[in-house]
Design a protein around this motif. Structure first.
Motif, PDB file in Angstrom:
ATOM      1  N   ARG A 185      63.405 -23.612   0.435  1.00 14.74           N
ATOM      2  CA  ARG A 185      63.880 -23.850   1.602  1.00 14.74           C
ATOM      3  C   ARG A 185      64.345 -22.425   1.736  1.00 14.74           C
ATOM      4  NH1 ARG A 185      69.096 -24.548   3.923  1.00 14.74           N
ATOM      5  NH2 ARG A 185      69.073 -24.820   5.923  1.00 14.74           N
ATOM      6  N   GLU A 186      64.844 -21.446   0.707  1.00 14.15           N
ATOM      7  CA  GLU A 186      65.649 -20.419   1.671  1.00 14.15           C
ATOM      8  C   GLU A 186      64.229 -18.844   1.346  1.00 14.15           C
ATOM      9  OE1 GLU A 186      69.649 -21.020  -0.342  1.00 14.15           O
ATOM     10  OE2 GLU A 186      67.985 -20.769  -2.089  1.00 14.15           O
ATOM     11  N   LYS A 187      63.125 -19.266   0.795  1.00 14.99           N
ATOM     12  CA  LYS A 187      62.059 -18.527   0.284  1.00 14.99           C
ATOM     13  C   LYS A 187      61.203 -19.310   1.917  1.00 14.99           C
ATOM     14  CE  LYS A 187      61.565 -19.077  -4.942  1.00 14.99           C
ATOM     15  NZ  LYS A 187      61.057 -19.272  -5.938  1.00 14.99           N
ATOM     16  N   VAL A 188      61.194 -20.544   2.232  1.00 12.05           N
ATOM     17  CA  VAL A 188      60.398 -20.278   3.564  1.00 12.05           C
ATOM     18  C   VAL A 188      61.354 -19.537   4.764  1.00 12.05           C
ATOM     19  CG1 VAL A 188      60.300 -21.766   5.347  1.00 12.05           C
ATOM     20  CG2 VAL A 188      58.849 -22.671   2.978  1.00 12.05           C
ATOM     21  N   GLN A 189      62.369 -19.573   4.686  1.00 12.85           N
ATOM     22  CA  GLN A 189      63.309 -18.396   5.289  1.00 12.85           C
ATOM     23  C   GLN A 189      62.627 -17.350   5.290  1.00 12.85           C
ATOM     24  OE1 GLN A 189      67.568 -18.499   5.134  1.00 12.85           O
ATOM     25  NE2 GLN A 189      68.323 -18.278   6.646  1.00 12.85           N
ATOM     26  N   LEU A 190      62.771 -17.336   4.019  1.00 15.36           N
ATOM     27  CA  LEU A 190      62.100 -15.404   4.121  1.00 15.36           C
ATOM     28  C   LEU A 190      60.950 -15.250   4.247  1.00 15.36           C
ATOM     29  CD1 LEU A 190      63.847 -14.747   0.158  1.00 15.36           C
ATOM     30  CD2 LEU A 190      64.229 -13.451   2.601  1.00 15.36           C
ATOM     31  N   ALA A 191      60.167 -16.003   3.749  1.00 12.70           N
ATOM     32  CA  ALA A 191      59.185 -16.314   4.886  1.00 12.70           C
ATOM     33  C   ALA A 191      58.681 -16.154   6.400  1.00 12.70           C
ATOM     34  CB  ALA A 191      58.152 -16.739   4.479  1.00 12.70           C
ATOM     35  N   ALA A 192      59.745 -16.879   6.833  1.00 11.40           N
ATOM     36  CA  ALA A 192      60.060 -16.908   8.092  1.00 11.40           C
ATOM     37  C   ALA A 192      60.797 -15.095   9.694  1.00 11.40           C
ATOM     38  CB  ALA A 192      60.866 -17.549   8.685  1.00 11.40           C
ATOM     39  N   LEU A 193      61.158 -15.412   8.318  1.00 13.82           N
ATOM     40  CA  LEU A 193      62.194 -13.401   8.223  1.00 13.82           C
ATOM     41  C   LEU A 193      61.126 -12.551   8.314  1.00 13.82           C
ATOM     42  CD1 LEU A 193      65.729 -13.939   7.038  1.00 13.82           C
ATOM     43  CD2 LEU A 193      65.241 -13.720   9.006  1.00 13.82           C
ATOM     44  N   VAL A 194      60.629 -13.140   7.548  1.00  8.32           N
ATOM     45  CA  VAL A 194      59.149 -11.731   7.071  1.00  8.32           C
ATOM     46  C   VAL A 194      57.918 -11.420   9.014  1.00  8.32           C
ATOM     47  CG1 VAL A 194      57.508 -10.772   6.042  1.00  8.32           C
ATOM     48  CG2 VAL A 194      59.159 -11.151   4.962  1.00  8.32           C
ATOM     49  N   LYS A 195      57.677 -12.776   9.096  1.00  6.89           N
ATOM     50  CA  LYS A 195      56.752 -12.713  10.256  1.00  6.89           C
ATOM     51  C   LYS A 195      57.790 -12.658  11.287  1.00  6.89           C
ATOM     52  CE  LYS A 195      54.268 -16.256  12.418  1.00  6.89           C
ATOM     53  NZ  LYS A 195      53.783 -17.433  12.231  1.00  6.89           N
ATOM     54  N   HIS A 196      58.349 -13.253  11.378  1.00  6.98           N
ATOM     55  CA  HIS A 196      59.204 -11.597  13.131  1.00  6.98           C
ATOM     56  C   HIS A 196      59.733 -10.621  13.168  1.00  6.98           C
ATOM     57  CE1 HIS A 196      62.742 -12.577  16.384  1.00  6.98           C
ATOM     58  NE2 HIS A 196      63.554 -11.693  14.618  1.00  6.98           N
ATOM     59  N   ASN A 197      60.460 -10.249  11.890  1.00  9.55           N
ATOM     60  CA  ASN A 197      60.170  -8.846  11.721  1.00  9.55           C
ATOM     61  C   ASN A 197      59.254  -7.919  11.868  1.00  9.55           C
ATOM     62  OD1 ASN A 197      63.294  -7.828  11.405  1.00  9.55           O
ATOM     63  ND2 ASN A 197      62.692  -9.788   9.694  1.00  9.55           N
ATOM     64  N   ARG A 198      57.937  -8.647  11.501  1.00  9.59           N
ATOM     65  CA  ARG A 198      56.630  -8.128  11.499  1.00  9.59           C
ATOM     66  C   ARG A 198      56.077  -7.954  13.452  1.00  9.59           C
ATOM     67  NH1 ARG A 198      53.099 -11.301   8.535  1.00  9.59           N
ATOM     68  NH2 ARG A 198      54.387 -10.234   6.819  1.00  9.59           N
ATOM     69  N   ASN A 199      56.511  -9.082  13.925  1.00  7.61           N
ATOM     70  CA  ASN A 199      56.133  -9.509  15.493  1.00  7.61           C
ATOM     71  C   ASN A 199      57.105  -8.310  15.894  1.00  7.61           C
ATOM     72  OD1 ASN A 199      53.974 -11.708  15.134  1.00  7.61           O
ATOM     73  ND2 ASN A 199      55.910 -13.512  15.028  1.00  7.61           N
ATOM     74  N   VAL A 200      58.473  -8.071  15.696  1.00 10.89           N
ATOM     75  CA  VAL A 200      59.554  -7.989  16.817  1.00 10.89           C
ATOM     76  C   VAL A 200      58.653  -5.983  16.814  1.00 10.89           C
ATOM     77  CG1 VAL A 200      61.715  -6.163  16.183  1.00 10.89           C
ATOM     78  CG2 VAL A 200      61.662  -9.194  16.452  1.00 10.89           C
ATOM     79  N   ARG A 201      58.361  -5.542  15.182  1.00 10.11           N
ATOM     80  CA  ARG A 201      57.880  -4.025  15.181  1.00 10.11           C
ATOM     81  C   ARG A 201      56.948  -3.516  15.374  1.00 10.11           C
ATOM     82  NH1 ARG A 201      58.769  -4.721   9.251  1.00 10.11           N
ATOM     83  NH2 ARG A 201      60.994  -4.613   8.707  1.00 10.11           N
ATOM     84  N   GLY A 202      56.165  -4.791  16.231  1.00 15.39           N
ATOM     85  CA  GLY A 202      55.022  -4.989  16.795  1.00 15.39           C
ATOM     86  C   GLY A 202      55.154  -4.991  18.060  1.00 15.39           C
ATOM     87  N   LEU A 203      56.180  -5.728  18.993  1.00 18.04           N
ATOM     88  CA  LEU A 203      56.307  -5.357  19.687  1.00 18.04           C
ATOM     89  C   LEU A 203      56.625  -4.149  20.035  1.00 18.04           C
ATOM     90  CD1 LEU A 203      57.387  -9.053  20.706  1.00 18.04           C
ATOM     91  CD2 LEU A 203      55.516  -7.727  21.302  1.00 18.04           C
ATOM     92  N   ALA A 204      57.257  -4.303  19.563  1.00 18.91           N
ATOM     93  CA  ALA A 204      58.272  -1.944  19.794  1.00 18.91           C
ATOM     94  C   ALA A 204      57.512  -1.120  20.361  1.00 18.91           C
ATOM     95  CB  ALA A 204      59.311  -2.245  18.550  1.00 18.91           C
TER      96      ALA A 204
END
Length: 76
Positions: free
Chosen positions: A51-70
């Protein structure tokens, strides 16, 4: 205990999951996908569960999206 860099672990002290960056003796440096890093002790961590590994993967995806929007906003 020896932790390899790149290993996903859960830090009981901070109640956060992170990636091992470095180990020096009994001290670990952990990092989250957002870039947040912190120091903890080896006795305070355990290997991340699925579950925590899935959380990390979601955080990676989220941060990639945030950087892309910025980057898109910066070009406007």
């Amino acid at each position: 205990m020896e932790w390899k860099p790149g290993t996903a672990v859960f830090d009981r002290g901070s109640q956060m999951v992170g990636i091992v960056q470095e180990q020096r003796g009994t001290k670990l440096t952990l990092k989250r996908p957002s870039g947040l890093s912190w120091h903890t002790r080896t006795v305070a961590v355990r290997e991340a569960n699925d579950r925590e590994k899935v959380q990390l993967a979601a955080l990676v995806k989220h941060n990639r999206n945030v950087r892309g929007l910025a980057a898109i906003r910066a070009t406007r």
